[in-house]
Design an enzyme around this catalytic site. Structure first.
Site, PDB file in Angstrom:
ATOM      1  N   GLU A 253     -23.350 -44.543  10.177  1.00 49.17           N
ATOM      2  CA  GLU A 253     -23.674 -45.953   9.940  1.00 49.17           C
ATOM      3  C   GLU A 253     -25.185 -46.124   9.817  1.00 49.17           C
ATOM      4  O   GLU A 253     -25.919 -45.978  10.810  1.00 49.17           O
ATOM      5  CB  GLU A 253     -23.146 -46.833  11.083  1.00 49.17           C
ATOM      6  CG  GLU A 253     -23.476 -48.305  10.819  1.00 49.17           C
ATOM      7  CD  GLU A 253     -22.913 -49.261  11.858  1.00 49.17           C
ATOM      8  OE1 GLU A 253     -22.035 -48.863  12.632  1.00 49.17           O
ATOM      9  OE2 GLU A 253     -23.392 -50.402  11.886  1.00 49.17           O
ATOM     10  N   LYS A 385      -7.719 -44.963  27.204  1.00 52.82           N
ATOM     11  CA  LYS A 385      -7.804 -45.129  25.740  1.00 52.82           C
ATOM     12  C   LYS A 385      -7.054 -46.335  25.199  1.00 52.82           C
ATOM     13  O   LYS A 385      -6.572 -46.314  24.069  1.00 52.82           O
ATOM     14  CB  LYS A 385      -7.324 -43.843  25.034  1.00 52.82           C
ATOM     15  CG  LYS A 385      -8.096 -42.621  25.476  1.00 52.82           C
ATOM     16  CD  LYS A 385      -7.535 -41.340  24.939  1.00 52.82           C
ATOM     17  CE  LYS A 385      -8.316 -40.171  25.515  1.00 52.82           C
ATOM     18  NZ  LYS A 385      -7.777 -38.891  25.149  1.00 52.82           N
ATOM     19  N   ASP A 461     -14.906 -37.474  24.794  1.00 53.33           N
ATOM     20  CA  ASP A 461     -13.660 -37.807  24.106  1.00 53.33           C
ATOM     21  C   ASP A 461     -13.873 -39.139  23.381  1.00 53.33           C
ATOM     22  O   ASP A 461     -13.949 -40.195  24.020  1.00 53.33           O
ATOM     23  CB  ASP A 461     -12.534 -37.924  25.137  1.00 53.33           C
ATOM     24  CG  ASP A 461     -11.181 -38.062  24.476  1.00 53.33           C
ATOM     25  OD1 ASP A 461     -11.130 -38.515  23.318  1.00 53.33           O
ATOM     26  OD2 ASP A 461     -10.177 -37.730  25.119  1.00 53.33           O
ATOM     27  N   HIS A 559     -29.804 -54.113   6.729  1.00 50.30           N
ATOM     28  CA  HIS A 559     -28.663 -53.297   6.305  1.00 50.30           C
ATOM     29  C   HIS A 559     -28.790 -52.939   4.826  1.00 50.30           C
ATOM     30  O   HIS A 559     -28.445 -51.836   4.418  1.00 50.30           O
ATOM     31  CB  HIS A 559     -27.340 -54.019   6.578  1.00 50.30           C
ATOM     32  CG  HIS A 559     -26.740 -53.587   7.870  1.00 50.30           C
ATOM     33  ND1 HIS A 559     -26.076 -52.402   8.018  1.00 50.30           N
ATOM     34  CD2 HIS A 559     -26.742 -54.175   9.091  1.00 50.30           C
ATOM     35  CE1 HIS A 559     -25.666 -52.270   9.270  1.00 50.30           C
ATOM     36  NE2 HIS A 559     -26.059 -53.338   9.948  1.00 50.30           N
TER      37      HIS A 559
END
Ligand code: ADP
Length: 574
Positions: A253, A385, A461, A559
């Site tokens: 990104e 998660k 993770d 951006h």
């Protein structure tokens, strides 16, 4: 790491350790309980001691008995030294046999477990000679009829060619290549070539060479065919608790690293940030079912009784030198009981460790509660998660608060905005806006951006980004309204510096850059806690910078600059 298989319900009369006659599933796919985990001393020293004892006793006895034979003394007349040597020999033999024997048996048992798992979820097993063509074996892979004809790679050897054809025909299971060939790189190459022929896709952009496939075997990834390349950028120095950290971020990104870097600069120029770790404990919550809610509440009362808790903690802590049970939080849903075990796990993120401890306790409880039906070692009250209020309120992993006072001049010069604008924006967007959205732990601008990028770079993770990104960002005007007090409160940062992906070369290099590679030698857990504070510190920097860009109306502009690159590097650097 979720456990996929459900425990078998107990058959009437079955012994507690063999429920329903079925083998117990292991706590987690990668969880290997080692005999060494039960020892108080470092295993290397204990092994050396007993090996030396064994060899010493054996040599002494051989010499002694040779002398006796020569001088015709009966062998059964034993002196004190011989008795000692025989006892030493037997004791060390028992130790060595039980230590290496158990490890050997475990390795066989666990390799069978893995085989079962692969059979359940892996590709088609070996087919008979008259097997259907590849398209029939893998309809999903071959669904695209327009795929070009398979291309053979020119550098395939005759030996490899035979195996590739066998994989393509479904005669050799793809998952078994590593164990059959004993060469992980070659196995990956053959699997890749077979996949190429089956799909007709060359996937040339996915590199094969330049990666240590042995390092992921049985630990990080199955059925590898290559690796994805990700750029790693550095934000910093992040001045946190008086130290400088250069923070590695793996991301695609644009703007993210640059923006975090700007936040780090604002923090550094204001004297740095400070952090505090409020809690450190990984959780796992099995679910067990009883014939009635009353019986479920009996077990709840049992585990909550302080004397019983001590015994349960002893049983739990046998799972590892680093696992220390902190508490059990119980909840009922009808006749189902959910027990959320929380324990410290040293420098490991700890899911394997806590799962092993929970399995020990369930085995122990079954003896007294024989009407208990173990439904699953994970009953989702953990919660791993998935977004869940329990993590937001109770915490999971490390609960960290990180704060800084950003000077008025720095807000103007580096962040290009002002304190009242930031305070107002934070209140209306991060607090009120997230409340309007019914957010769960999402009272921030983009904590998950920073969390994910650091997690990927350091071998965490990435799926735990869900709860690790829970964050409330607070901003207040202080020092007569001139300066900005900013803080991030993150109750469930799940990180480790040993185990999982942290041992891979690139990820380990990123941990090393942060000075938190591997186990902390001074205080177990110190490296993982420091990593959690760095995550929170980088989130603080990211929040500051993004909110400032929003307050100043710069977001779209920046951006456009970083995501729609004109390859003019001097522009980006400015
Ligand atoms: P996780 O529990 O996070 O899934 P693993 O089980 O893969 O992690 O890795 C933890 C392993 O590392 C355990 O076998 C543990 O005994 C070992 N270990 C070595 N040093 C440490 C330490 N300082 N803290 C935690 N675990 C450690």
């Amino acid at each position: 790491m979720e456990v996929r298989r459900r425990f078998q319900p107990r058959a009437p009369g079955a012994s507690p350790s063999h429920v329903g006659g079925a083998r117990r599933p292991s706590a987690a796919p990668a969880a290997r309980i080692q005999a060494s985990d039960a020892l108080p001393l470092p295993i290397r020293h204990t092994n050396l001691l007993f090996s030396a004892f064994f060899v010493g006793s054996l040599v002494f006895l051989m010499r002694r008995w040779r002398e006796k034979v020569r001088s015709s003394i009966p062998l059964h007349l034993l002196g004190l030294s011989e008795i000692f040597a025989i006892v030493g020999l037997i004791a060390s033999l028992i130790y060595l046999l039980s230590f290496f024997g158990i490890a050997f048996v475990q390795s066989i048992v666990s390799s069978h477990d893995e085989e079962d798992d692969f059979l359940l979820s892996g590709p088609a097993p070996a087919a008979p000679v008259s097997s259907p063509p590849p398209a029939a074996i893998c309809p999903l892979l071959c669904a695209d009829a327009s795929a070009p004809a398979p291309q053979k790679s020119p550098d395939v050897t005759a030996d490899d060619e035979e195996i590739i054809s066998s994989v393509v025909a479904g005669k050799t299971p793809s998952y078994a290549l590593e164990s059959r060939l004993g060469d992980c790189r070659r196995a990956a190459g053959i699997r890749r070539e077979a996949l190429k022929r089956i799909t007709g896709r060359a996937f040339e952009g996915l590199p094969l060479d330049g990666f240590d496939y042995a390092s992921i075997l049985g630990q990080c990834c199955e059925l590898p065919v290559g690796y994805v390349q990700l750029p790693v950028g550095i934000a910093g120095p992040l001045v946190l608790d008086g130290r400088q950290h250069y923070v590695p971020m793996a991301t695609t990104e644009g703007c993210l690293v640059a923006s975090t870097n700007r936040g780090c600069k604002a923090i550094a120029e204001s004297g740095g940030a400070t952090s505090v770790v409020l809690r450190d404990g990984m959780t796992r919550a099995p679910v067990v079912r009883f014939p009635s809610a009353r019986r479920a509440s009996d077990l709840k009362a049992f585990v909550e009784e302080p004397n019983n808790f001590e015994t349960i903690a002893l049983v739990f802590n046998r799972s590892s030198r680093f696992a220390r049970l902190q508490g059990i939080h119980c909840a009922l849903a009808g006749r189902n009981l959910y027990m959320r075990f929380c324990c410290s796990t040293g420098d490991a993120m700890g899911m394997n460790m806590v799962s092993k401890g929970v399995q020990n306790v369930l085995d122990y409880l079954e003896k007294d509660f024989d009407d208990m039906d173990i439904i699953s070692i994970s009953g989702n009250f953990c919660t791993d998660k998935k977004p869940a209020a329990v993590n937001w309120i109770e915490g999971r992993g490390k609960s960290v608060v990180c704060e800084a006072v950003i000077k008025e001049g720095v807000v103007k010069k580096i962040l290009k905005t002002n304190v009242p604008a930031l305070v107002e924006l934070n209140m209306i967007k991060n607090l009120a806006g997230s409340a309007v959205a019914g957010s769960l732990g999402g009272f921030n601008a983009h904590a998950s951006n920073i969390v994910s990028a650091i997690y990927i770079a350091t071998g965490q993770d990435p799926a735990q980004n869900v709860e690790s990104s829970h964050c409330i960002t607070m901003m207040e005007a202080v020092n007569d309204g001139k300066d900005l007090h900013v803080s991030v409160t993150m109750p469930s940062i799940e990180v480790g510096t040993v185990g999982g992906g942290t041992q891979l070369a690139s990820q380990s290099a990123c941990l090393d850059l942060l000075g938190v590679k591997g186990a902390s030698l001074e205080t177990p857990g110190a490296n993982a806690r420091r990593l959690a504070t760095v995550v929170a510190g980088a989130v603080l920097a990211g929040e500051l910078s993004l909110l400032s860009a929003l307050a100043a109306g710069q977001l779209v502009k920046s951006h456009m600059k970083y995501n729609r690159s004109t390859k003019d590097l001097s522009k980006s650097a400015s």
